[in-house]
Design a protein around this motif. Sequence first.
Motif, mmCIF file in Angstrom:
data_model
loop_
_atom_site.group_PDB
_atom_site.id
_atom_site.type_symbol
_atom_site.label_atom_id
_atom_site.label_comp_id
_atom_site.label_asym_id
_atom_site.label_seq_id
_atom_site.Cartn_x
_atom_site.Cartn_y
_atom_site.Cartn_z
ATOM 1 N N THR A 133 -59.463 25.391 3.975
ATOM 2 C CA THR A 133 -60.085 26.461 4.769
ATOM 3 C C THR A 133 -59.755 27.857 4.254
ATOM 4 O OG1 THR A 133 -58.178 26.334 6.280
ATOM 5 C CG2 THR A 133 -60.148 25.077 6.874
ATOM 6 N N GLY A 134 -59.190 27.950 3.051
ATOM 7 C CA GLY A 134 -58.811 29.257 2.524
ATOM 8 C C GLY A 134 -57.559 29.790 3.193
ATOM 9 N N GLY A 135 -57.282 31.068 2.963
ATOM 10 C CA GLY A 135 -56.107 31.687 3.549
ATOM 11 C C GLY A 135 -55.863 33.045 2.924
ATOM 12 N N ALA A 136 -54.881 33.751 3.443
ATOM 13 C CA ALA A 136 -54.550 35.082 2.931
ATOM 14 C C ALA A 136 -53.039 35.238 2.838
ATOM 15 C CB ALA A 136 -55.138 36.169 3.822
ATOM 16 N N ILE A 137 -52.586 35.725 1.697
ATOM 17 C CA ILE A 137 -51.171 35.976 1.448
ATOM 18 C C ILE A 137 -50.984 37.457 1.161
ATOM 19 C CG2 ILE A 137 -49.261 35.594 -0.173
ATOM 20 C CD1 ILE A 137 -50.382 32.753 -0.596
ATOM 21 N N VAL A 138 -49.929 38.033 1.716
ATOM 22 C CA VAL A 138 -49.524 39.397 1.384
ATOM 23 C C VAL A 138 -48.077 39.343 0.919
ATOM 24 C CG1 VAL A 138 -49.260 41.778 2.170
ATOM 25 C CG2 VAL A 138 -51.074 40.335 3.148
ATOM 26 N N ASN A 139 -47.821 39.828 -0.283
ATOM 27 C CA ASN A 139 -46.470 39.897 -0.826
ATOM 28 C C ASN A 139 -45.912 41.298 -0.663
ATOM 29 O OD1 ASN A 139 -46.475 37.189 -1.786
ATOM 30 N ND2 ASN A 139 -47.653 37.830 -3.577
ATOM 31 N N CYS A 140 -44.624 41.399 -0.351
ATOM 32 C CA CYS A 140 -44.003 42.714 -0.193
ATOM 33 C C CYS A 140 -43.512 43.208 -1.544
ATOM 34 C CB CYS A 140 -42.857 42.672 0.804
ATOM 35 S SG CYS A 140 -42.348 44.326 1.320
ATOM 36 N N SER A 141 -44.181 44.229 -2.046
ATOM 37 C CA SER A 141 -43.819 44.853 -3.305
ATOM 38 C C SER A 141 -43.105 46.174 -3.001
ATOM 39 C CB SER A 141 -45.071 45.040 -4.169
ATOM 40 O OG SER A 141 -44.763 45.611 -5.420
ATOM 41 N N SER A 142 -43.344 47.192 -3.785
ATOM 42 C CA SER A 142 -42.691 48.493 -3.609
ATOM 43 C C SER A 142 -43.387 49.501 -4.494
ATOM 44 C CB SER A 142 -41.215 48.400 -4.009
ATOM 45 O OG SER A 142 -40.626 49.690 -4.133
ATOM 46 N N LEU A 171 -56.443 35.604 -8.900
ATOM 47 C CA LEU A 171 -57.473 35.137 -9.828
ATOM 48 C C LEU A 171 -57.608 33.619 -9.797
ATOM 49 C CD1 LEU A 171 -56.732 37.376 -12.957
ATOM 50 C CD2 LEU A 171 -58.649 37.589 -11.360
ATOM 51 N N GLU A 172 -56.494 32.928 -9.715
ATOM 52 C CA GLU A 172 -56.519 31.471 -9.824
ATOM 53 C C GLU A 172 -57.124 30.780 -8.613
ATOM 54 O OE1 GLU A 172 -52.683 30.859 -12.822
ATOM 55 O OE2 GLU A 172 -52.446 30.477 -10.666
ATOM 56 N N TYR A 173 -57.021 31.410 -7.425
ATOM 57 C CA TYR A 173 -57.432 30.708 -6.207
ATOM 58 C C TYR A 173 -58.536 31.407 -5.419
ATOM 59 C CZ TYR A 173 -53.480 27.823 -7.341
ATOM 60 O OH TYR A 173 -52.633 26.982 -8.013
ATOM 61 N N ALA A 174 -59.157 32.409 -6.024
ATOM 62 C CA ALA A 174 -60.256 33.103 -5.331
ATOM 63 C C ALA A 174 -61.401 32.145 -4.997
ATOM 64 C CB ALA A 174 -60.757 34.261 -6.184
ATOM 65 N N ALA A 175 -61.691 31.235 -5.897
ATOM 66 C CA ALA A 175 -62.813 30.314 -5.683
ATOM 67 C C ALA A 175 -62.566 29.375 -4.516
ATOM 68 C CB ALA A 175 -63.084 29.511 -6.956
ATOM 69 N N LEU A 228 -54.596 43.593 5.588
ATOM 70 C CA LEU A 228 -54.833 42.759 4.413
ATOM 71 C C LEU A 228 -54.972 41.283 4.776
ATOM 72 C CD1 LEU A 228 -52.403 44.446 1.855
ATOM 73 C CD2 LEU A 228 -54.913 44.477 1.797
ATOM 74 N N MET A 229 -54.298 40.851 5.831
ATOM 75 C CA MET A 229 -54.432 39.467 6.289
ATOM 76 C C MET A 229 -55.772 39.206 6.971
ATOM 77 S SD MET A 229 -50.798 38.613 8.112
ATOM 78 C CE MET A 229 -49.373 38.037 7.185
ATOM 79 N N SER A 230 -56.326 40.234 7.571
ATOM 80 C CA SER A 230 -57.463 40.063 8.470
ATOM 81 C C SER A 230 -58.791 39.936 7.735
ATOM 82 C CB SER A 230 -57.541 41.252 9.437
ATOM 83 O OG SER A 230 -58.091 42.386 8.776
ATOM 84 N N ASP A 231 -59.808 39.525 8.480
ATOM 85 C CA ASP A 231 -61.152 39.423 7.920
ATOM 86 C C ASP A 231 -61.722 40.786 7.554
ATOM 87 O OD1 ASP A 231 -60.996 36.691 8.247
ATOM 88 O OD2 ASP A 231 -62.072 36.680 10.156
ATOM 89 N N LYS A 232 -61.128 41.876 8.059
ATOM 90 C CA LYS A 232 -61.561 43.224 7.671
ATOM 91 C C LYS A 232 -61.354 43.460 6.173
ATOM 92 C CE LYS A 232 -62.268 44.887 11.951
ATOM 93 N NZ LYS A 232 -63.566 45.402 12.437
ATOM 94 N N ALA A 233 -60.439 42.685 5.568
ATOM 95 C CA ALA A 233 -60.137 42.832 4.143
ATOM 96 C C ALA A 233 -60.691 41.658 3.340
ATOM 97 C CB ALA A 233 -58.639 42.947 3.940
ATOM 98 N N SER A 234 -61.787 41.071 3.802
ATOM 99 C CA SER A 234 -62.296 39.835 3.200
ATOM 100 C C SER A 234 -62.758 39.987 1.758
ATOM 101 C CB SER A 234 -63.448 39.281 4.047
ATOM 102 O OG SER A 234 -64.538 40.191 4.048
ATOM 103 N N PHE A 235 -62.990 41.226 1.291
ATOM 104 C CA PHE A 235 -63.428 41.439 -0.092
ATOM 105 C C PHE A 235 -62.318 42.069 -0.935
ATOM 106 C CE2 PHE A 235 -66.493 43.338 -3.314
ATOM 107 C CZ PHE A 235 -66.919 42.119 -3.802
ATOM 108 N N ILE A 236 -61.080 41.970 -0.452
ATOM 109 C CA ILE A 236 -59.936 42.536 -1.164
ATOM 110 C C ILE A 236 -59.006 41.422 -1.595
ATOM 111 C CG2 ILE A 236 -57.966 44.105 -1.036
ATOM 112 C CD1 ILE A 236 -59.437 45.635 1.159
ATOM 113 N N THR A 237 -58.795 41.287 -2.895
ATOM 114 C CA THR A 237 -57.812 40.338 -3.427
ATOM 115 C C THR A 237 -57.322 40.844 -4.767
ATOM 116 O OG1 THR A 237 -57.307 37.980 -3.694
ATOM 117 C CG2 THR A 237 -59.375 38.769 -4.680
ATOM 118 N N GLY A 238 -56.073 40.533 -5.077
ATOM 119 C CA GLY A 238 -55.470 40.989 -6.322
ATOM 120 C C GLY A 238 -55.093 42.453 -6.312
ATOM 121 N N SER A 239 -55.017 43.049 -5.134
ATOM 122 C CA SER A 239 -54.735 44.473 -5.012
ATOM 123 C C SER A 239 -53.337 44.719 -4.466
ATOM 124 C CB SER A 239 -55.758 45.142 -4.079
ATOM 125 O OG SER A 239 -57.038 45.137 -4.660
#
Length: 250
Positions: A133-142, A171-175, A228-239
């Motif tokens: 069902t897909g999913g969204a990950i946010v990593n804590c950078s700096s 890139l690997e899991y966008a599809a 970034l987790m939400s559907d409001k960011a559905s076209f944002i990945t790798g950012s």
Amino acid sequence: MLQGKIALVTGGTSGIGQTTALAIARAGAKVGITGRRAEEGHETVRMIEAAGGEALFIQGDVSREADVERMVGETAARFGRLDVAFNNAGIGAAGGLLADMDADTFDDMFNINVRGVFLSMKHEIRQFLKQGTGGAIVNCSSIQAHVTIAGSGHYPATKHAVEGYTKMAALEYAAQGIRVNAVSPGVIAEGRLGANPLPEEFQKMLRDLHPLGRFGSAQDVADSVIFLMSDKASFITGSSLVVDGGYMAR
């Protein structure tokens, strides 16, 4: 923004992690919280439940693969699945010049800040793929993954690595409908530098690096993570979303 979602927050026992776990619950998600400190973890769960939310604490160390697999598995077992994750667990250490730094400190920081993010993404993505069902990950950078400060020790290198893993996984899991992004905070009042009793002159120097004239708050970061987790960011990945009060615009 996260109504009905199931979330996992690593390092959710204090600071940015705890504030974000609380905010994710207020946004409508059920939350699995992980960390090494059981008392603080159970207190975070109590805070969420007192506000009418639902949460689970799983004690563990993100540098240990068996612990990470268990964290993901217990969250999915308790709540039925996993939809989103905030990989926040990380450590800082005293800085220093490169020629003076020791290998033990290197191992400690990379084990938590980099290996921990890698293992967390690995098992979160496996859970997403199993669900289909897909999913969204946010990593804590700096911001130190983008513009570093001399004498910062191993920390900037660990956050550069987090950015690399974020882009690669995106890139690997966008599809498969899996989005992977990072959030890059400036100095946060509840964080490693902002919360420490540093000399006022140094505090002022740090504040002056942020054109908005203040340190960020853990809530500033939490709000960005939820977006970034939400559907409001559905076209944002790798950012990498910079939350820095203008630091990097200087």
